[in-house]
Design a protein around this motif. Structure first.
Motif, PDB file in Angstrom:
ATOM      1  N   SER A 228       0.832  -1.210   0.000  1.00  0.00           N
ATOM      2  CA  SER A 228       0.000   0.000   0.000  1.00  0.00           C
ATOM      3  C   SER A 228       0.865   1.259   0.000  1.00  0.00           C
ATOM      4  O   SER A 228       0.452   2.289  -0.531  1.00  0.00           O
ATOM      5  CB  SER A 228      -0.964   0.003   1.184  1.00  0.00           C
ATOM      6  N   SER A 229       2.055   1.194   0.584  1.00  0.00           N
ATOM      7  CA  SER A 229       2.968   2.342   0.524  1.00  0.00           C
ATOM      8  C   SER A 229       3.380   2.628  -0.918  1.00  0.00           C
ATOM      9  O   SER A 229       3.438   3.791  -1.335  1.00  0.00           O
ATOM     10  CB  SER A 229       4.207   2.084   1.370  1.00  0.00           C
ATOM     11  N   LEU A 230       3.663   1.574  -1.661  1.00  0.00           N
ATOM     12  CA  LEU A 230       4.002   1.756  -3.075  1.00  0.00           C
ATOM     13  C   LEU A 230       2.815   2.327  -3.858  1.00  0.00           C
ATOM     14  O   LEU A 230       2.991   3.191  -4.722  1.00  0.00           O
ATOM     15  CB  LEU A 230       4.449   0.431  -3.683  1.00  0.00           C
ATOM     16  N   LEU A 231       1.617   1.831  -3.554  1.00  0.00           N
ATOM     17  CA  LEU A 231       0.423   2.354  -4.227  1.00  0.00           C
ATOM     18  C   LEU A 231       0.176   3.819  -3.878  1.00  0.00           C
ATOM     19  O   LEU A 231      -0.201   4.611  -4.745  1.00  0.00           O
ATOM     20  CB  LEU A 231      -0.802   1.523  -3.844  1.00  0.00           C
ATOM     21  N   ARG A 232       0.393   4.185  -2.613  1.00  0.00           N
ATOM     22  CA  ARG A 232       0.211   5.588  -2.215  1.00  0.00           C
ATOM     23  C   ARG A 232       1.175   6.495  -2.954  1.00  0.00           C
ATOM     24  O   ARG A 232       0.802   7.586  -3.394  1.00  0.00           O
ATOM     25  CB  ARG A 232       0.405   5.738  -0.708  1.00  0.00           C
ATOM     26  N   ARG A 233       2.416   6.065  -3.088  1.00  0.00           N
ATOM     27  CA  ARG A 233       3.396   6.869  -3.826  1.00  0.00           C
ATOM     28  C   ARG A 233       2.988   7.022  -5.287  1.00  0.00           C
ATOM     29  O   ARG A 233       3.122   8.106  -5.870  1.00  0.00           O
ATOM     30  CB  ARG A 233       4.775   6.240  -3.741  1.00  0.00           C
ATOM     31  N   ALA A 234       2.511   5.942  -5.883  1.00  0.00           N
ATOM     32  CA  ALA A 234       2.081   6.000  -7.285  1.00  0.00           C
ATOM     33  C   ALA A 234       0.878   6.931  -7.437  1.00  0.00           C
ATOM     34  O   ALA A 234       0.817   7.719  -8.393  1.00  0.00           O
ATOM     35  CB  ALA A 234       1.748   4.601  -7.789  1.00  0.00           C
ATOM     36  N   LEU A 235      -0.074   6.849  -6.514  1.00  0.00           N
ATOM     37  CA  LEU A 235      -1.250   7.725  -6.588  1.00  0.00           C
ATOM     38  C   LEU A 235      -0.865   9.187  -6.406  1.00  0.00           C
ATOM     39  O   LEU A 235      -1.416  10.068  -7.085  1.00  0.00           O
ATOM     40  CB  LEU A 235      -2.278   7.319  -5.530  1.00  0.00           C
ATOM     41  N   ALA A 236       0.063   9.451  -5.508  1.00  0.00           N
ATOM     42  CA  ALA A 236       0.513  10.831  -5.295  1.00  0.00           C
ATOM     43  C   ALA A 236       1.254  11.347  -6.519  1.00  0.00           C
ATOM     44  O   ALA A 236       1.091  12.503  -6.915  1.00  0.00           O
ATOM     45  CB  ALA A 236       1.403  10.911  -4.060  1.00  0.00           C
ATOM     46  N   ARG A 237       2.049  10.491  -7.124  1.00  0.00           N
ATOM     47  CA  ARG A 237       2.819  10.898  -8.304  1.00  0.00           C
ATOM     48  C   ARG A 237       1.901  11.186  -9.497  1.00  0.00           C
ATOM     49  O   ARG A 237       2.172  12.092 -10.283  1.00  0.00           O
ATOM     50  CB  ARG A 237       3.814   9.806  -8.658  1.00  0.00           C
ATOM     51  N   LEU A 238       0.824  10.416  -9.598  1.00  0.00           N
ATOM     52  CA  LEU A 238      -0.129  10.630 -10.692  1.00  0.00           C
ATOM     53  C   LEU A 238      -1.086  11.786 -10.414  1.00  0.00           C
ATOM     54  O   LEU A 238      -1.830  12.201 -11.300  1.00  0.00           O
ATOM     55  CB  LEU A 238      -0.932   9.351 -10.944  1.00  0.00           C
ATOM     56  N   GLY A 239      -1.103  12.283  -9.191  1.00  0.00           N
ATOM     57  CA  GLY A 239      -1.971  13.406  -8.856  1.00  0.00           C
ATOM     58  C   GLY A 239      -3.410  13.015  -8.595  1.00  0.00           C
ATOM     59  O   GLY A 239      -4.301  13.857  -8.675  1.00  0.00           O
ATOM     60  N   LEU A 240      -3.659  11.766  -8.275  1.00  0.00           N
ATOM     61  CA  LEU A 240      -5.034  11.319  -8.053  1.00  0.00           C
ATOM     62  C   LEU A 240      -5.578  11.689  -6.675  1.00  0.00           C
ATOM     63  O   LEU A 240      -6.763  11.561  -6.425  1.00  0.00           O
ATOM     64  CB  LEU A 240      -5.135   9.803  -8.251  1.00  0.00           C
ATOM     65  N   TYR A 241      -4.722  12.167  -5.798  1.00  0.00           N
ATOM     66  CA  TYR A 241      -5.196  12.594  -4.486  1.00  0.00           C
ATOM     67  C   TYR A 241      -5.966  13.914  -4.554  1.00  0.00           C
ATOM     68  O   TYR A 241      -6.581  14.320  -3.580  1.00  0.00           O
ATOM     69  CB  TYR A 241      -4.031  12.727  -3.505  1.00  0.00           C
ATOM     70  N   ARG A 242      -5.929  14.585  -5.699  1.00  0.00           N
ATOM     71  CA  ARG A 242      -6.693  15.831  -5.844  1.00  0.00           C
ATOM     72  C   ARG A 242      -8.192  15.593  -5.779  1.00  0.00           C
ATOM     73  O   ARG A 242      -8.941  16.484  -5.405  1.00  0.00           O
ATOM     74  CB  ARG A 242      -6.351  16.515  -7.170  1.00  0.00           C
ATOM     75  N   VAL A 243      -8.640  14.397  -6.149  1.00  0.00           N
ATOM     76  CA  VAL A 243     -10.075  14.098  -6.168  1.00  0.00           C
ATOM     77  C   VAL A 243     -10.527  13.333  -4.921  1.00  0.00           C
ATOM     78  O   VAL A 243     -11.685  12.957  -4.810  1.00  0.00           O
ATOM     79  CB  VAL A 243     -10.456  13.296  -7.434  1.00  0.00           C
TER      80      VAL A 243
END
Length: 66
Positions: free
Chosen positions: A26-41
């Motif tokens: 999940s840490s790897l997934l969180r980094r990927a989501l942050a890098r893709l900018g999906l935390y904006r939504v």
């Protein structure tokens, strides 16, 4: 994998081992989501991260108990 895992003579519960694996994934997934900018939504990032961890943990448990 039910019971305990022997690591150099120290026994760990199998759930603890699966929780560590799920945390790493999940840490790897969180980094990927942050890098893709999906935390904006995402409305509440902490709750989303917790739910993501629980989903990954459930998948890890399902994989190990096959």
């Amino acid at each position: 994998m039910i019971g305990e895992v022997n690591f150099y003579g120290v026994y760990f519960p199998s759930l603890l081992v699966m929780m560590v694996i799920a945390f790493a994934a999940s840490s790897l997934l969180r980094r990927a989501l942050a890098r893709l900018g999906l935390y904006r939504v995402v409305w509440h990032r902490s709750l989303f991260n917790f739910a993501l961890y629980l989903i990954v943990l459930g998948g890890t448990i399902a994989l190990f108990h096959r």
